[in-house]
Design a protein around this motif. Structure first.
Motif, PDB file in Angstrom:
ATOM      1  N   ARG A 293     -13.993   7.662 -10.055  1.00 44.67           N
ATOM      2  CA  ARG A 293     -15.144   7.368 -10.055  1.00 44.67           C
ATOM      3  C   ARG A 293     -15.068   7.670  -8.478  1.00 44.67           C
ATOM      4  O   ARG A 293     -14.623   6.579  -7.928  1.00 44.67           O
ATOM      5  N   PRO A 294     -15.541   8.227  -7.479  1.00 42.96           N
ATOM      6  CA  PRO A 294     -15.779   8.855  -5.788  1.00 42.96           C
ATOM      7  C   PRO A 294     -16.384   7.423  -5.717  1.00 42.96           C
ATOM      8  O   PRO A 294     -15.852   6.442  -5.071  1.00 42.96           O
ATOM      9  N   ASP A 295     -17.374   6.591  -6.385  1.00 44.02           N
ATOM     10  CA  ASP A 295     -17.299   5.504  -5.897  1.00 44.02           C
ATOM     11  C   ASP A 295     -17.220   4.356  -5.719  1.00 44.02           C
ATOM     12  O   ASP A 295     -17.059   3.257  -5.211  1.00 44.02           O
ATOM     13  N   TRP A 296     -15.974   4.518  -7.073  1.00 45.58           N
ATOM     14  CA  TRP A 296     -15.500   3.165  -7.085  1.00 45.58           C
ATOM     15  C   TRP A 296     -13.973   3.101  -6.690  1.00 45.58           C
ATOM     16  O   TRP A 296     -13.169   1.903  -5.789  1.00 45.58           O
ATOM     17  N   MET A 297     -13.578   4.304  -5.852  1.00 43.16           N
ATOM     18  CA  MET A 297     -12.618   4.410  -4.560  1.00 43.16           C
ATOM     19  C   MET A 297     -13.576   4.493  -3.097  1.00 43.16           C
ATOM     20  O   MET A 297     -12.032   4.752  -2.248  1.00 43.16           O
ATOM     21  N   GLY A 298     -14.495   4.697  -2.859  1.00 43.25           N
ATOM     22  CA  GLY A 298     -15.107   4.073  -1.795  1.00 43.25           C
ATOM     23  C   GLY A 298     -15.043   6.065  -1.329  1.00 43.25           C
ATOM     24  O   GLY A 298     -14.791   6.142   0.207  1.00 43.25           O
ATOM     25  N   LEU A 299     -14.977   6.367  -1.905  1.00 44.48           N
ATOM     26  CA  LEU A 299     -14.796   8.167  -1.551  1.00 44.48           C
ATOM     27  C   LEU A 299     -17.102   8.104  -1.457  1.00 44.48           C
ATOM     28  O   LEU A 299     -17.764   8.416  -2.270  1.00 44.48           O
ATOM     29  N   ALA A 300     -16.729   9.389  -0.468  1.00 40.64           N
ATOM     30  CA  ALA A 300     -17.877   9.734  -0.040  1.00 40.64           C
ATOM     31  C   ALA A 300     -18.179  11.061  -1.353  1.00 40.64           C
ATOM     32  O   ALA A 300     -20.027  11.130  -1.477  1.00 40.64           O
TER      33      ALA A 300
ATOM     34  N   ASP B 250      -8.319  13.954   0.634  1.00 39.88           N
ATOM     35  CA  ASP B 250      -7.292  14.510   0.940  1.00 39.88           C
ATOM     36  C   ASP B 250      -5.660  12.939   0.738  1.00 39.88           C
ATOM     37  O   ASP B 250      -5.092  12.671  -0.214  1.00 39.88           O
ATOM     38  N   VAL B 251      -6.930  12.025   1.512  1.00 42.04           N
ATOM     39  CA  VAL B 251      -5.830  10.892   1.674  1.00 42.04           C
ATOM     40  C   VAL B 251      -6.309   9.827   0.643  1.00 42.04           C
ATOM     41  O   VAL B 251      -7.523   9.321   0.459  1.00 42.04           O
ATOM     42  N   ASP B 252      -5.706   9.243   0.352  1.00 47.31           N
ATOM     43  CA  ASP B 252      -6.260   8.505  -0.891  1.00 47.31           C
ATOM     44  C   ASP B 252      -6.736   7.234  -0.202  1.00 47.31           C
ATOM     45  O   ASP B 252      -5.756   6.619   0.220  1.00 47.31           O
ATOM     46  N   PRO B 253      -7.516   6.379  -0.316  1.00 48.68           N
ATOM     47  CA  PRO B 253      -7.952   5.014  -0.021  1.00 48.68           C
ATOM     48  C   PRO B 253      -7.798   4.046  -0.203  1.00 48.68           C
ATOM     49  O   PRO B 253      -7.527   2.985   0.332  1.00 48.68           O
ATOM     50  N   ARG B 254      -7.177   3.724  -1.633  1.00 49.73           N
ATOM     51  CA  ARG B 254      -6.424   3.312  -2.120  1.00 49.73           C
ATOM     52  C   ARG B 254      -5.452   1.822  -1.453  1.00 49.73           C
ATOM     53  O   ARG B 254      -4.631   2.452  -0.944  1.00 49.73           O
ATOM     54  N   GLN B 255      -5.548   0.332  -1.353  1.00 51.49           N
ATOM     55  CA  GLN B 255      -4.806  -0.033  -1.032  1.00 51.49           C
ATOM     56  C   GLN B 255      -3.891  -0.354  -2.140  1.00 51.49           C
ATOM     57  O   GLN B 255      -2.285  -0.034  -2.072  1.00 51.49           O
ATOM     58  N   LEU B 256      -4.110  -0.335  -3.179  1.00 51.27           N
ATOM     59  CA  LEU B 256      -2.949   0.036  -4.118  1.00 51.27           C
ATOM     60  C   LEU B 256      -1.528   1.048  -4.265  1.00 51.27           C
ATOM     61  O   LEU B 256      -0.226   0.902  -4.165  1.00 51.27           O
ATOM     62  N   VAL B 257      -2.593   2.673  -3.425  1.00 51.05           N
ATOM     63  CA  VAL B 257      -1.489   3.754  -3.473  1.00 51.05           C
ATOM     64  C   VAL B 257      -0.943   3.449  -2.142  1.00 51.05           C
ATOM     65  O   VAL B 257       0.402   3.621  -2.313  1.00 51.05           O
ATOM     66  N   LYS B 258      -1.328   3.017  -1.390  1.00 44.75           N
ATOM     67  CA  LYS B 258      -0.901   2.677  -0.158  1.00 44.75           C
ATOM     68  C   LYS B 258       0.633   1.617  -0.296  1.00 44.75           C
ATOM     69  O   LYS B 258       1.615   2.438   0.040  1.00 44.75           O
ATOM     70  N   GLY B 259       0.659   0.855  -0.984  1.00 40.88           N
ATOM     71  CA  GLY B 259       1.693  -0.315  -1.577  1.00 40.88           C
ATOM     72  C   GLY B 259       2.354   0.187  -2.204  1.00 40.88           C
ATOM     73  O   GLY B 259       3.276  -0.212  -1.828  1.00 40.88           O
ATOM     74  N   LEU B 260       2.026   1.081  -3.085  1.00 41.52           N
ATOM     75  CA  LEU B 260       2.586   1.809  -3.446  1.00 41.52           C
ATOM     76  C   LEU B 260       3.564   2.615  -3.831  1.00 41.52           C
ATOM     77  O   LEU B 260       5.448   2.964  -3.525  1.00 41.52           O
ATOM     78  N   ARG B 261       3.579   3.619  -2.388  1.00 39.94           N
ATOM     79  CA  ARG B 261       3.827   4.502  -1.704  1.00 39.94           C
ATOM     80  C   ARG B 261       4.959   3.651  -0.646  1.00 39.94           C
ATOM     81  O   ARG B 261       6.557   4.266  -1.111  1.00 39.94           O
ATOM     82  N   ALA B 262       4.701   2.950  -0.237  1.00 42.02           N
ATOM     83  CA  ALA B 262       6.173   1.599   0.394  1.00 42.02           C
ATOM     84  C   ALA B 262       6.233   1.495  -0.099  1.00 42.02           C
ATOM     85  O   ALA B 262       7.911   1.273   0.263  1.00 42.02           O
ATOM     86  N   PHE B 263       5.760   1.109  -1.536  1.00 41.37           N
ATOM     87  CA  PHE B 263       7.376  -0.159  -2.013  1.00 41.37           C
ATOM     88  C   PHE B 263       8.607   1.059  -2.243  1.00 41.37           C
ATOM     89  O   PHE B 263       9.558   1.015  -2.846  1.00 41.37           O
ATOM     90  N   ALA B 264       8.190   1.971  -3.256  1.00 45.25           N
ATOM     91  CA  ALA B 264       8.757   3.554  -3.606  1.00 45.25           C
ATOM     92  C   ALA B 264       9.510   3.868  -2.843  1.00 45.25           C
ATOM     93  O   ALA B 264      11.132   3.868  -3.019  1.00 45.25           O
TER      94      ALA B 264
END
Length: 466
Positions: free
Chosen positions: A386-393, A399-413
């Motif tokens: 849901r957009p509001d759960w992700m901080g999306l308007a 296009d760019v996922d704002p979630r810190q989890l996703v940034k962390g997973l990309r960097a970790f992988a």
């Protein structure tokens, strides 16, 4: 999959079929802007056309019967406070803000006496979850007739016909998960317009111009081709979103042990480990992502002996498993590590609370555990919710996922060279294909439909191609 079958909707967007629609036949990408309350101006191939979008549709429900209503519980989730009215129901949840709360009228089923809110019953305005109040007239009889209004959603398509004429094709209104309409062979879908909610005027969030990479006259969706088109779009626009660990050949390069077993026709034990999206009690078993994936993998490696295992826990995260004591039904060591799979594929959208540092620490500990049992690992990135759960308007310009989890997973992988099935990037490009991504959610929040599961499987299979 034909539109109209409603096999979890969305089978129609302007996507894909390279054999029918080549680069040579593509025109310029369409432009679209709002020039009136409900007028969209579309520019395409040198011509500009103003198209009027019909108003929202409102569904009126009269004397819908409900027996055995629960007691209203104000101390739980918005959709769990009572029974969600059928007109605004979603799988295990509700369509938020679809109900007109001022329109709700509740009567005793026997006498049709109009009852009082706050005395005989109560409900949640945003979800329509309604329950009885103790001491009220509904407590004794517990059978009610309920009338109300709810707003329906709709996806209309602005198309270019084979002769170049630009016109509107209206979609069918429905409260949950609307589909774009079928268009004629030879026509091209230019813009999808998403009418949802109670507002009378359109906003930019409703307009989904379809990028030329995704444009097609087809009325079907194919997840594999969608994944390919996202790659083509990224290449065309110089987008570096696709990581080496998410690209073709990742398994062969980074998981040589699993690759060798598959190519030699040996047994490969695969564990799908996740939350409710992996448990997937909201879809038939054959529509779960892990079933779709292993079926495709078996076809890719017909001589291999692929064994699928699933361990999943709805509403939980990786911490939940790792914190369970020995002997628990969901103890991490006993239910995950002791299975000693050859390959573990993890999916945890519920790890969304993690920031980059937390991912590095906790997923690093998990990696050590998997290395300890000799298991390979693929991380299945979390889909959009849901957009509001992700901080999306909105469901576009995302296009760019704002979630810190996703940034962390990309960097970790990338750091640990673990194959990463990049579902977030795929979801982030759906709006460019005319898809409001949340229309893929069966519960209007975070449970993907059949096509959403196909996207997971296609993202995983990309890793196994050469």
């Amino acid at each position: 999959m034909q539109i109209g079958s409603r096999q979890f909707f969305l089978c129609c967007l302007a996507l894909i079929s390279a054999s029918l629609f080549t680069n040579a036949s593509r025109g310029a990408a369409p432009s679209a802007k709002i020039v009136g309350s409900r007028i969209v101006e579309v520019g395409y191939n040198g011509q500009t056309t103003a198209v009027e979008i019909p108003q929202k549709t409102i569904k009126t429900v009269v004397d819908e019967r409900y027996d055995n209503l629960p007691v209203f519980n104000p101390n739980t989730s918005p959709w769990g406070k009572g029974r969600v009215l059928r007109g605004v129901n979603a799988c295990e949840c509700a369509v938020f803000f679809a109900l007109d709360p001022e329109s709700v009228v509740v009567k005793l089923a026997s006498s049709k006496e109009v009852l009082k809110r706050g005395v005989d019953y109560e409900f949640e305005n945003t979800t329509g979850a309604l329950g009885i109040l103790k001491g009220g007239k509904l407590e004794a009889e517990n059978s009610a007739l309920i009338s109300y209004r709810c707003v329906e959603s709709r996806i209309d398509s602005i198309i270019a016909e084979s002769d170049g004429t630009i016109k509107l094709v209206q979609g069918q209104p429905i409260v949950l998960s609307p589909e774009p309409p079928i268009i004629d062979a030879g026509a091209k879908r230019l813009v999808n317009v998403y009418t949802t909610g109670w507002a009378d005027d359109l906003t930019d969030a409703a307009i989904f111009p379809i990028d030329e990479v995704f444009a097609d006259s087809s009325n079907s969706l194919d997840a594999v081709q969608f994944v390919e088109k996202v790659g083509e779009y990224s290449a065309k626009n110089g987008d570096s979103a696709i990581l080496p660990v998410s690209d073709v050949g990742a398994v062969k390069k980074y998981l040589p042990k699993t690759w060798e077993k598959l190519t030699k026709g040996e047994e490969v034990r695969i564990l799908a480990w996740g939350d409710s999206v992996t448990a997937c009690g909201f879809l038939p078993d054959d529509q779960r992502w892990q079933v779709k994936f292993t079926e495709k993998l078996q076809k890719r490696f017909p001589n291999a002996k692929i064994v699928l295992m699933t361990e999943a826990w709805g509403g939980r995260n990786t911490d939940s498993y790792r914190n369970e004591p020995p002997g628990s039904e969901k103890n991490y060591k006993e239910k995950v590590l002791d299975l000693k799979p050859d390959l573990i594929i993890s999916e945890f959208v519920n790890d969304m609370f993690m920031d980059e540092a937390t991912v590095a620490k906790k997923y690093g500990e998990i990696l050590n555990d998997f290395n300890g049992i000799g298991a390979d690992w693929i991380i299945l990135g979390p889909h959009y919710v849901r957009p509001d759960w992700m901080g999306l308007a909105s469901e576009r310009d995302c296009d760019v996922d704002p979630r810190q989890l996703v940034k962390g997973l990309r960097a970790f992988a990338l750091d640990k060279q673990i194959p990463y099935a990049d579902a977030p990037t795929l979801y982030g490009k759906m709006w460019r294909a005319g898809i409001p991504y949340n229309t893929l959610m069966t519960n209007n929040i975070n449970h993907p439909n059949n096509f959403g599961m196909e996207i997971f499987a296609a993202a995983l299979m990309r890793l196994f191609e050469e």
